[in-house]
Design a protein around this motif. Structure first.
Motif, PDB file in Angstrom:
ATOM      1  N   SER A 149      67.868  -7.572  17.899  1.00 52.79           N
ATOM      2  CA  SER A 149      67.936  -6.114  17.983  1.00 52.79           C
ATOM      3  C   SER A 149      69.103  -5.579  17.162  1.00 52.79           C
ATOM      4  O   SER A 149      70.103  -6.275  16.951  1.00 52.79           O
ATOM      5  CB  SER A 149      68.114  -5.665  19.438  1.00 52.79           C
ATOM      6  N   LEU A 150      68.948  -4.356  16.718  1.00 53.20           N
ATOM      7  CA  LEU A 150      70.011  -3.625  16.043  1.00 53.20           C
ATOM      8  C   LEU A 150      69.890  -2.158  16.431  1.00 53.20           C
ATOM      9  O   LEU A 150      68.795  -1.674  16.733  1.00 53.20           O
ATOM     10  CB  LEU A 150      69.903  -3.730  14.527  1.00 53.20           C
ATOM     11  N   ARG A 151      71.019  -1.464  16.364  1.00 52.67           N
ATOM     12  CA  ARG A 151      71.025  -0.028  16.587  1.00 52.67           C
ATOM     13  C   ARG A 151      71.662   0.647  15.384  1.00 52.67           C
ATOM     14  O   ARG A 151      72.827   0.411  15.075  1.00 52.67           O
ATOM     15  CB  ARG A 151      71.824   0.316  17.844  1.00 52.67           C
ATOM     16  N   LEU A 152      70.872   1.469  14.719  1.00 56.94           N
ATOM     17  CA  LEU A 152      71.373   2.249  13.597  1.00 56.94           C
ATOM     18  C   LEU A 152      71.821   3.618  14.077  1.00 56.94           C
ATOM     19  O   LEU A 152      71.248   4.175  15.012  1.00 56.94           O
ATOM     20  CB  LEU A 152      70.302   2.409  12.530  1.00 56.94           C
ATOM     21  N   SER A 153      72.829   4.140  13.404  1.00 56.25           N
ATOM     22  CA  SER A 153      73.324   5.476  13.703  1.00 56.25           C
ATOM     23  C   SER A 153      73.294   6.330  12.451  1.00 56.25           C
ATOM     24  O   SER A 153      73.439   5.824  11.337  1.00 56.25           O
ATOM     25  CB  SER A 153      74.763   5.415  14.228  1.00 56.25           C
ATOM     26  N   CYS A 154      73.111   7.614  12.634  1.00 58.47           N
ATOM     27  CA  CYS A 154      73.147   8.574  11.541  1.00 58.47           C
ATOM     28  C   CYS A 154      74.044   9.728  11.967  1.00 58.47           C
ATOM     29  O   CYS A 154      73.758  10.413  12.959  1.00 58.47           O
ATOM     30  CB  CYS A 154      71.749   9.084  11.228  1.00 58.47           C
ATOM     31  N   ALA A 155      75.129   9.911  11.234  1.00 57.44           N
ATOM     32  CA  ALA A 155      76.061  10.997  11.517  1.00 57.44           C
ATOM     33  C   ALA A 155      75.779  12.142  10.551  1.00 57.44           C
ATOM     34  O   ALA A 155      75.695  11.929   9.339  1.00 57.44           O
ATOM     35  CB  ALA A 155      77.492  10.512  11.361  1.00 57.44           C
TER      36      ALA A 155
ATOM     37  N   ARG B 144      58.431  -0.894  19.508  1.00 58.84           N
ATOM     38  CA  ARG B 144      59.599  -1.736  19.245  1.00 58.84           C
ATOM     39  C   ARG B 144      60.835  -0.901  18.910  1.00 58.84           C
ATOM     40  O   ARG B 144      61.951  -1.292  19.230  1.00 58.84           O
ATOM     41  CB  ARG B 144      59.322  -2.691  18.079  1.00 58.84           C
ATOM     42  N   PHE B 145      60.634   0.221  18.252  1.00 53.21           N
ATOM     43  CA  PHE B 145      61.739   1.085  17.819  1.00 53.21           C
ATOM     44  C   PHE B 145      61.755   2.357  18.649  1.00 53.21           C
ATOM     45  O   PHE B 145      60.694   2.875  19.031  1.00 53.21           O
ATOM     46  CB  PHE B 145      61.581   1.471  16.349  1.00 53.21           C
ATOM     47  N   THR B 146      62.961   2.866  18.886  1.00 57.71           N
ATOM     48  CA  THR B 146      63.123   4.111  19.632  1.00 57.71           C
ATOM     49  C   THR B 146      64.143   4.998  18.935  1.00 57.71           C
ATOM     50  O   THR B 146      65.253   4.544  18.624  1.00 57.71           O
ATOM     51  CB  THR B 146      63.594   3.842  21.067  1.00 57.71           C
ATOM     52  N   ILE B 147      63.744   6.235  18.689  1.00 53.84           N
ATOM     53  CA  ILE B 147      64.641   7.219  18.080  1.00 53.84           C
ATOM     54  C   ILE B 147      65.192   8.129  19.171  1.00 53.84           C
ATOM     55  O   ILE B 147      64.459   8.558  20.071  1.00 53.84           O
ATOM     56  CB  ILE B 147      63.896   8.070  17.044  1.00 53.84           C
ATOM     57  N   SER B 148      66.466   8.433  19.049  1.00 57.05           N
ATOM     58  CA  SER B 148      67.091   9.386  19.962  1.00 57.05           C
ATOM     59  C   SER B 148      68.126  10.185  19.188  1.00 57.05           C
ATOM     60  O   SER B 148      68.466   9.842  18.060  1.00 57.05           O
ATOM     61  CB  SER B 148      67.740   8.671  21.151  1.00 57.05           C
ATOM     62  N   ARG B 149      68.614  11.242  19.794  1.00 56.71           N
ATOM     63  CA  ARG B 149      69.634  12.057  19.152  1.00 56.71           C
ATOM     64  C   ARG B 149      70.550  12.653  20.198  1.00 56.71           C
ATOM     65  O   ARG B 149      70.167  12.850  21.351  1.00 56.71           O
ATOM     66  CB  ARG B 149      69.010  13.154  18.297  1.00 56.71           C
ATOM     67  N   ASP B 150      71.771  12.938  19.756  1.00 57.93           N
ATOM     68  CA  ASP B 150      72.756  13.599  20.602  1.00 57.93           C
ATOM     69  C   ASP B 150      73.250  14.809  19.826  1.00 57.93           C
ATOM     70  O   ASP B 150      74.108  14.671  18.940  1.00 57.93           O
ATOM     71  CB  ASP B 150      73.898  12.631  20.925  1.00 57.93           C
ATOM     72  N   ASN B 151      72.705  15.969  20.124  1.00 61.36           N
ATOM     73  CA  ASN B 151      73.044  17.160  19.360  1.00 61.36           C
ATOM     74  C   ASN B 151      74.505  17.574  19.538  1.00 61.36           C
ATOM     75  O   ASN B 151      75.091  18.200  18.661  1.00 61.36           O
ATOM     76  CB  ASN B 151      72.128  18.308  19.732  1.00 61.36           C
ATOM     77  N   ALA B 152      75.102  17.240  20.651  1.00 61.50           N
ATOM     78  CA  ALA B 152      76.512  17.578  20.886  1.00 61.50           C
ATOM     79  C   ALA B 152      77.424  16.803  19.949  1.00 61.50           C
ATOM     80  O   ALA B 152      78.530  17.260  19.632  1.00 61.50           O
ATOM     81  CB  ALA B 152      76.887  17.302  22.327  1.00 61.50           C
ATOM     82  N   LYS B 153      76.958  15.637  19.508  1.00 55.75           N
ATOM     83  CA  LYS B 153      77.757  14.785  18.629  1.00 55.75           C
ATOM     84  C   LYS B 153      77.237  14.767  17.193  1.00 55.75           C
ATOM     85  O   LYS B 153      77.781  14.050  16.353  1.00 55.75           O
ATOM     86  CB  LYS B 153      77.789  13.354  19.171  1.00 55.75           C
TER      87      LYS B 153
ATOM     88  N   TYR C   9      69.993   8.196  16.386  1.00 57.17           N
ATOM     89  CA  TYR C   9      70.025   6.746  16.529  1.00 57.17           C
ATOM     90  C   TYR C   9      68.635   6.154  16.350  1.00 57.17           C
ATOM     91  O   TYR C   9      67.616   6.812  16.596  1.00 57.17           O
ATOM     92  CB  TYR C   9      70.546   6.372  17.917  1.00 57.17           C
ATOM     93  N   LEU C  10      68.621   4.895  15.944  1.00 56.69           N
ATOM     94  CA  LEU C  10      67.377   4.130  15.878  1.00 56.69           C
ATOM     95  C   LEU C  10      67.646   2.786  16.547  1.00 56.69           C
ATOM     96  O   LEU C  10      68.353   1.945  16.002  1.00 56.69           O
ATOM     97  CB  LEU C  10      66.922   3.921  14.431  1.00 56.69           C
ATOM     98  N   GLU C  11      67.071   2.628  17.731  1.00 55.19           N
ATOM     99  CA  GLU C  11      67.176   1.369  18.461  1.00 55.19           C
ATOM    100  C   GLU C  11      66.002   0.494  18.030  1.00 55.19           C
ATOM    101  O   GLU C  11      64.838   0.887  18.181  1.00 55.19           O
ATOM    102  CB  GLU C  11      67.114   1.630  19.956  1.00 55.19           C
ATOM    103  N   MET C  12      66.304  -0.666  17.467  1.00 59.18           N
ATOM    104  CA  MET C  12      65.260  -1.545  16.936  1.00 59.18           C
ATOM    105  C   MET C  12      65.276  -2.849  17.718  1.00 59.18           C
ATOM    106  O   MET C  12      66.287  -3.561  17.729  1.00 59.18           O
ATOM    107  CB  MET C  12      65.513  -1.818  15.450  1.00 59.18           C
TER     108      MET C  12
END
Length: 123
Positions: free
Chosen positions: A17-23, A67-76, A80-83
């Motif tokens: 597994s890996l977790r990608l982040s996008c700022a 297998r993959f899950t996208i989420s977001r944190d609008n406050a921050k 994210y992409l959880e793979m």
């Protein structure tokens, strides 16, 4: 103007597994539809998944669904992409993208792109 910076890529064994982040920069993140796309060597860029501005709606390509899950944190201003259960065919450069348009917009029509982060899955 919106700037996007991906992080979290790396080398992982098949099944891992890996977790990608996008700022994202700017104060308009919470009105942007966001997406992940990827490009493998010698192949065209392809859609991975997208998330609506509120985070309430997501869509995925068939190849990653379940297998993959996208989420977001609008406050921050983060997405994210959880793979999970990564496979060698998931090896690619993964890009974060943003658009002012709706969630079903073709990914190649997105307005803003990050520089990408490499994900390599070994067998």
């Amino acid at each position: 103007q919106v700037q996007l910076v991906e992080s979290g890529g790396g080398l992982v064994q098949a099944g891992g597994s890996l977790r990608l982040s996008c700022a994202a920069s700017g104060r308009v993140f919470n009105v942007l539809t966001m997406a992940w796309a990827r490009q493998a060597p010698g192949k065209e860029r392809e859609f991975v998944g997208a998330i609506s501005e509120s985070g309430g709606t997501t869509r995925y390509s068939d190849s990653v669904k379940g297998r993959f899950t996208i989420s977001r944190d609008n406050a921050k201003n983060m997405m994210y992409l959880e793979m999970n259960n990564l496979q060698p065919e998931d090896t690619a450069i993964y890009y974060c993208a943003a658009t002012w348009l709706f969630i079903h917009t073709p990914v190649n029509d997105y307005h803003y792109w990050g520089q990408g982060t490499q994900v390599t899955v070994s067998s």
